[in-house]
Design a protein around this motif. Structure first.
Motif, PDB file in Angstrom:
ATOM      1  N   MET A  60      22.195 -10.492 -10.612  1.00  0.00           N
ATOM      2  CA  MET A  60      21.803  -9.840  -9.319  1.00  0.00           C
ATOM      3  C   MET A  60      22.787  -8.608  -9.129  1.00  0.00           C
ATOM      4  SD  MET A  60      19.394 -11.642  -8.240  1.00  0.00           S
ATOM      5  CE  MET A  60      19.528 -11.112  -6.378  1.00  0.00           C
ATOM      6  N   LYS A  61      24.029  -8.811  -9.351  1.00  0.00           N
ATOM      7  CA  LYS A  61      24.989  -7.532  -9.226  1.00  0.00           C
ATOM      8  C   LYS A  61      24.431  -6.364 -10.253  1.00  0.00           C
ATOM      9  CE  LYS A  61      29.092 -10.251  -7.987  1.00  0.00           C
ATOM     10  NZ  LYS A  61      30.411 -10.587  -8.638  1.00  0.00           N
ATOM     11  N   ASP A  62      23.940  -6.772 -11.240  1.00  0.00           N
ATOM     12  CA  ASP A  62      23.556  -5.502 -12.057  1.00  0.00           C
ATOM     13  C   ASP A  62      22.286  -4.985 -11.612  1.00  0.00           C
ATOM     14  OD1 ASP A  62      25.396  -6.006 -14.094  1.00  0.00           O
ATOM     15  OD2 ASP A  62      24.372  -7.228 -15.372  1.00  0.00           O
ATOM     16  N   ALA A  63      21.458  -5.569 -11.197  1.00  0.00           N
ATOM     17  CA  ALA A  63      20.064  -5.214 -10.420  1.00  0.00           C
ATOM     18  C   ALA A  63      20.232  -4.509  -9.217  1.00  0.00           C
ATOM     19  CB  ALA A  63      19.308  -6.399 -10.209  1.00  0.00           C
ATOM     20  N   SER A  64      21.336  -5.026  -8.599  1.00  0.00           N
ATOM     21  CA  SER A  64      21.697  -4.344  -7.215  1.00  0.00           C
ATOM     22  C   SER A  64      22.361  -3.014  -7.519  1.00  0.00           C
ATOM     23  CB  SER A  64      22.719  -5.116  -6.222  1.00  0.00           C
ATOM     24  OG  SER A  64      23.059  -4.661  -5.292  1.00  0.00           O
ATOM     25  N   LYS A  65      23.400  -2.964  -8.418  1.00  0.00           N
ATOM     26  CA  LYS A  65      23.949  -1.408  -8.957  1.00  0.00           C
ATOM     27  C   LYS A  65      22.882  -0.551  -9.435  1.00  0.00           C
ATOM     28  CE  LYS A  65      27.458   0.190 -12.097  1.00  0.00           C
ATOM     29  NZ  LYS A  65      28.470  -0.018 -13.283  1.00  0.00           N
ATOM     30  N   ILE A  66      21.876  -1.120 -10.270  1.00  0.00           N
ATOM     31  CA  ILE A  66      20.886  -0.106 -10.640  1.00  0.00           C
ATOM     32  C   ILE A  66      20.050   0.343  -9.693  1.00  0.00           C
ATOM     33  CG2 ILE A  66      18.876  -0.090 -12.308  1.00  0.00           C
ATOM     34  CD1 ILE A  66      19.919  -2.171 -13.980  1.00  0.00           C
ATOM     35  N   LEU A  67      19.492  -0.423  -8.794  1.00  0.00           N
ATOM     36  CA  LEU A  67      18.619  -0.126  -7.544  1.00  0.00           C
ATOM     37  C   LEU A  67      19.324   0.850  -6.603  1.00  0.00           C
ATOM     38  CD1 LEU A  67      16.724  -3.251  -6.840  1.00  0.00           C
ATOM     39  CD2 LEU A  67      15.836  -1.482  -8.038  1.00  0.00           C
ATOM     40  N   SER A  68      20.512   0.708  -6.472  1.00  0.00           N
ATOM     41  CA  SER A  68      21.545   1.475  -5.566  1.00  0.00           C
ATOM     42  C   SER A  68      21.610   3.034  -6.410  1.00  0.00           C
ATOM     43  CB  SER A  68      22.959   0.811  -5.253  1.00  0.00           C
ATOM     44  OG  SER A  68      23.617   0.729  -6.462  1.00  0.00           O
ATOM     45  N   GLN A  69      21.626   3.024  -7.536  1.00  0.00           N
ATOM     46  CA  GLN A  69      21.796   4.304  -8.111  1.00  0.00           C
ATOM     47  C   GLN A  69      20.695   4.944  -8.588  1.00  0.00           C
ATOM     48  OE1 GLN A  69      24.461   3.187 -11.732  1.00  0.00           O
ATOM     49  NE2 GLN A  69      26.203   2.835 -10.421  1.00  0.00           N
ATOM     50  N   ALA A  70      19.475   4.320  -8.547  1.00  0.00           N
ATOM     51  CA  ALA A  70      18.189   4.904  -8.965  1.00  0.00           C
ATOM     52  C   ALA A  70      17.994   6.085  -8.158  1.00  0.00           C
ATOM     53  CB  ALA A  70      17.162   3.709  -8.694  1.00  0.00           C
ATOM     54  N   PRO A  71      17.212   7.176  -8.831  1.00  0.00           N
ATOM     55  CA  PRO A  71      16.851   8.354  -8.143  1.00  0.00           C
ATOM     56  C   PRO A  71      15.710   8.347  -7.526  1.00  0.00           C
ATOM     57  CG  PRO A  71      16.271   8.547 -10.464  1.00  0.00           C
ATOM     58  CD  PRO A  71      17.212   7.116 -10.454  1.00  0.00           C
ATOM     59  N   TRP A  72      15.695   7.550  -6.409  1.00  0.00           N
ATOM     60  CA  TRP A  72      14.495   7.391  -5.560  1.00  0.00           C
ATOM     61  C   TRP A  72      13.844   8.645  -5.275  1.00  0.00           C
ATOM     62  CZ3 TRP A  72      12.338   2.951  -6.736  1.00  0.00           C
ATOM     63  CH2 TRP A  72      13.406   1.717  -7.068  1.00  0.00           C
ATOM     64  N   ALA A  73      14.702   9.482  -4.725  1.00  0.00           N
ATOM     65  CA  ALA A  73      14.259  10.795  -3.989  1.00  0.00           C
ATOM     66  C   ALA A  73      13.592  11.496  -5.140  1.00  0.00           C
ATOM     67  CB  ALA A  73      15.196  11.520  -3.370  1.00  0.00           C
ATOM     68  N   ASP A  74      14.329  11.806  -6.516  1.00  0.00           N
ATOM     69  CA  ASP A  74      13.599  12.267  -7.568  1.00  0.00           C
ATOM     70  C   ASP A  74      12.362  11.807  -7.882  1.00  0.00           C
ATOM     71  OD1 ASP A  74      15.964  14.134  -7.210  1.00  0.00           O
ATOM     72  OD2 ASP A  74      16.816  12.936  -8.594  1.00  0.00           O
ATOM     73  N   PHE A  75      12.163  10.384  -7.899  1.00  0.00           N
ATOM     74  CA  PHE A  75      11.039   9.959  -8.191  1.00  0.00           C
ATOM     75  C   PHE A  75       9.742  10.372  -7.330  1.00  0.00           C
ATOM     76  CE2 PHE A  75      12.810   5.758 -10.225  1.00  0.00           C
ATOM     77  CZ  PHE A  75      13.070   6.455 -11.572  1.00  0.00           C
ATOM     78  N   ALA A  76      10.137  10.344  -6.004  1.00  0.00           N
ATOM     79  CA  ALA A  76       9.177  10.602  -5.077  1.00  0.00           C
ATOM     80  C   ALA A  76       8.719  12.164  -4.983  1.00  0.00           C
ATOM     81  CB  ALA A  76       9.582  10.183  -3.697  1.00  0.00           C
ATOM     82  N   LYS A  77       9.447  12.995  -5.496  1.00  0.00           N
ATOM     83  CA  LYS A  77       9.425  14.549  -5.645  1.00  0.00           C
ATOM     84  C   LYS A  77       8.429  14.653  -6.610  1.00  0.00           C
ATOM     85  CE  LYS A  77      13.474  15.595  -4.466  1.00  0.00           C
ATOM     86  NZ  LYS A  77      14.785  16.163  -4.035  1.00  0.00           N
ATOM     87  N   SER A  78       8.626  13.972  -7.891  1.00  0.00           N
ATOM     88  CA  SER A  78       8.138  14.489  -9.128  1.00  0.00           C
ATOM     89  C   SER A  78       6.595  14.357  -9.235  1.00  0.00           C
ATOM     90  CB  SER A  78       8.799  13.310 -10.171  1.00  0.00           C
ATOM     91  OG  SER A  78       8.167  13.729 -11.378  1.00  0.00           O
ATOM     92  N   LYS A  79       6.247  15.610  -9.552  1.00  0.00           N
ATOM     93  CA  LYS A  79       4.471  15.466  -9.701  1.00  0.00           C
ATOM     94  C   LYS A  79       4.053  14.544 -10.795  1.00  0.00           C
ATOM     95  CE  LYS A  79       3.831  20.375  -8.079  1.00  0.00           C
ATOM     96  NZ  LYS A  79       3.421  21.530  -8.112  1.00  0.00           N
ATOM     97  N   GLY A  80       5.007  14.588 -11.641  1.00  0.00           N
ATOM     98  CA  GLY A  80       4.714  13.761 -12.893  1.00  0.00           C
ATOM     99  C   GLY A  80       4.565  12.231 -12.884  1.00  0.00           C
ATOM    100  N   VAL A  81       5.540  11.585 -12.010  1.00  0.00           N
ATOM    101  CA  VAL A  81       5.562  10.430 -11.354  1.00  0.00           C
ATOM    102  C   VAL A  81       4.162  10.223 -10.763  1.00  0.00           C
ATOM    103  CG1 VAL A  81       6.619   8.637 -10.225  1.00  0.00           C
ATOM    104  CG2 VAL A  81       7.897  10.217 -11.548  1.00  0.00           C
ATOM    105  N   TRP A  82       3.935  11.275  -9.702  1.00  0.00           N
ATOM    106  CA  TRP A  82       2.692  11.120  -9.157  1.00  0.00           C
ATOM    107  C   TRP A  82       1.502  11.190  -9.860  1.00  0.00           C
ATOM    108  CZ3 TRP A  82       2.214   9.119  -4.366  1.00  0.00           C
ATOM    109  CH2 TRP A  82       3.269   8.946  -3.418  1.00  0.00           C
ATOM    110  N   ALA A  83       1.367  11.872 -10.763  1.00  0.00           N
ATOM    111  CA  ALA A  83       0.409  11.797 -11.907  1.00  0.00           C
ATOM    112  C   ALA A  83       0.098  10.362 -12.577  1.00  0.00           C
ATOM    113  CB  ALA A  83       0.659  12.763 -12.903  1.00  0.00           C
ATOM    114  N   MET A  84       1.225   9.985 -12.811  1.00  0.00           N
ATOM    115  CA  MET A  84       1.456   8.429 -13.727  1.00  0.00           C
ATOM    116  C   MET A  84       0.784   7.486 -12.462  1.00  0.00           C
ATOM    117  SD  MET A  84       4.854   9.466 -15.473  1.00  0.00           S
ATOM    118  CE  MET A  84       5.154   7.353 -15.925  1.00  0.00           C
ATOM    119  N   VAL A  85       1.221   7.381 -11.362  1.00  0.00           N
ATOM    120  CA  VAL A  85       0.762   6.394 -10.375  1.00  0.00           C
ATOM    121  C   VAL A  85      -0.707   6.508 -10.181  1.00  0.00           C
ATOM    122  CG1 VAL A  85       1.009   5.881  -8.146  1.00  0.00           C
ATOM    123  CG2 VAL A  85       3.176   6.377  -9.306  1.00  0.00           C
TER     124      VAL A  85
END
Length: 280
Positions: A60-85
């Motif tokens: 749980m600690k590892d998962a929480s650490k990964i989620l807190s460090q994840a580049p969520w804003a970059d995911f949301a701004k990426s055209k490539g990610v939206w294309a995949m979605v």
């Protein structure tokens, strides 16, 4: 000389006393062993429980650490990610509908029960497996044989295979929606073609996660693109049921809508995707 009666009685009492002490000692020792075994078992159980709790807490600690460090804003701004979605969502819309409604289609349109339509239901899955293997192998071969591998070249390959996959599936279902054939075998060929084209995602968005993200974020990126796609596919199954109720089981509308969704997903991927690494 022969022992006297007094001596014999004394020896008998001594022997009886020795037996009693031995038995008592044995019972005491046995009880001690049982108690020790019970204690050992309890210690092992407690240690196993504690280790399990600690492992869960660490995870749980590892998962929480990964989620807190994840580049969520970059995911949301990426055209490539939206294309995949969007491509993944379009693919799941058609895939979930095919898995859920194909037996009903064969029954209502051709009067075939599940047993009678079993072969018709298996062939599209086989076509999908073959299509995915073909597309993935050809795309990998082309990329590996490039004299100079560039992001632009890989992008064009991903766009070509994903576009061909969803546009091809759209063409198959558009044909089916314009005229539902009287022969179930013809309908099966069109549905099998649709599934085969869909499986070209093995060379499209299915291979894009490793290109867009490094090892640290590849799994999370796949989850990010998969969750909306699963929700979209589930909603597609519900929508199909509503359409059939509203149109008195007219399957032309169902296949027509699926065709449009495929085309939109293909256009989104071709227009938005690029293979440039963004998340390391």
């Amino acid at each position: 000389s022969r022992p006297t009666n007094v001596e014999i009685n004394w020896l008998e009492r001594a022997a009886a006393t020795f037996d009693t002490k031995t038995t008592t000692s044995s019972r005491s020792s046995s009880g001690t062993r049982k108690n020790s075994a019970a204690i050992d078992a309890e210690v092992v159980t407690n240690n196993g429980s504690n280790n399990g709790d600690e492992s869960l807490q660490d995870a749980m600690k590892d998962a929480s650490k990964i989620l807190s460090q994840a580049p969520w804003a970059d995911f949301a701004k990426s055209k490539g990610v939206w294309a995949m979605v969007l491509a993944h969502a379009a693919n799941n819309w058609g895939l979930y509908n095919n898995l859920s409604w194909a037996p009903t289609f064969y029954f209502e349109q051709y009067g075939l029960n599940v047993k009678e339509s079993a072969l018709l239901l298996i062939v599209p899955s086989l076509a999908g497996a073959a299509g995915g293997f073909f597309a993935g192998s050809v795309a990998d071969t082309i990329i590996q044989n490039m004299e100079e591998r560039t992001d632009e070249a890989v992008t064009n390959i991903r766009r070509a295979f994903q576009g061909l996959g969803l546009f091809g599936a759209a063409a198959c279902l558009a044909t089916l929606s314009l005229h539902i054939p009287d022969d179930p075998t013809t309908a099966q060929c069109l549905l099998s073609g649709s599934v085969a084209f869909q499986s070209f995602n093995a060379a499209g968005y299915g291979a894009a996660n490793q290109e867009k993200a490094g090892e640290k974020w590849t799994g999370l990126l796949y989850s990010v693109t998969s969750l909306p796609a699963v929700m979209c596919g589930t909603f597609g199954v519900y929508t199909t049921g509503k359409i059939l109720d509203m149109t008195h089981q007219d399957w032309s509308y169902v296949f027509g809508l699926n065709s449009i969704v495929f085309a939109l997903g293909a256009a989104a991927f071709v227009g938005l995707y690029d293979s440039k690494r963004e998340f390391d």
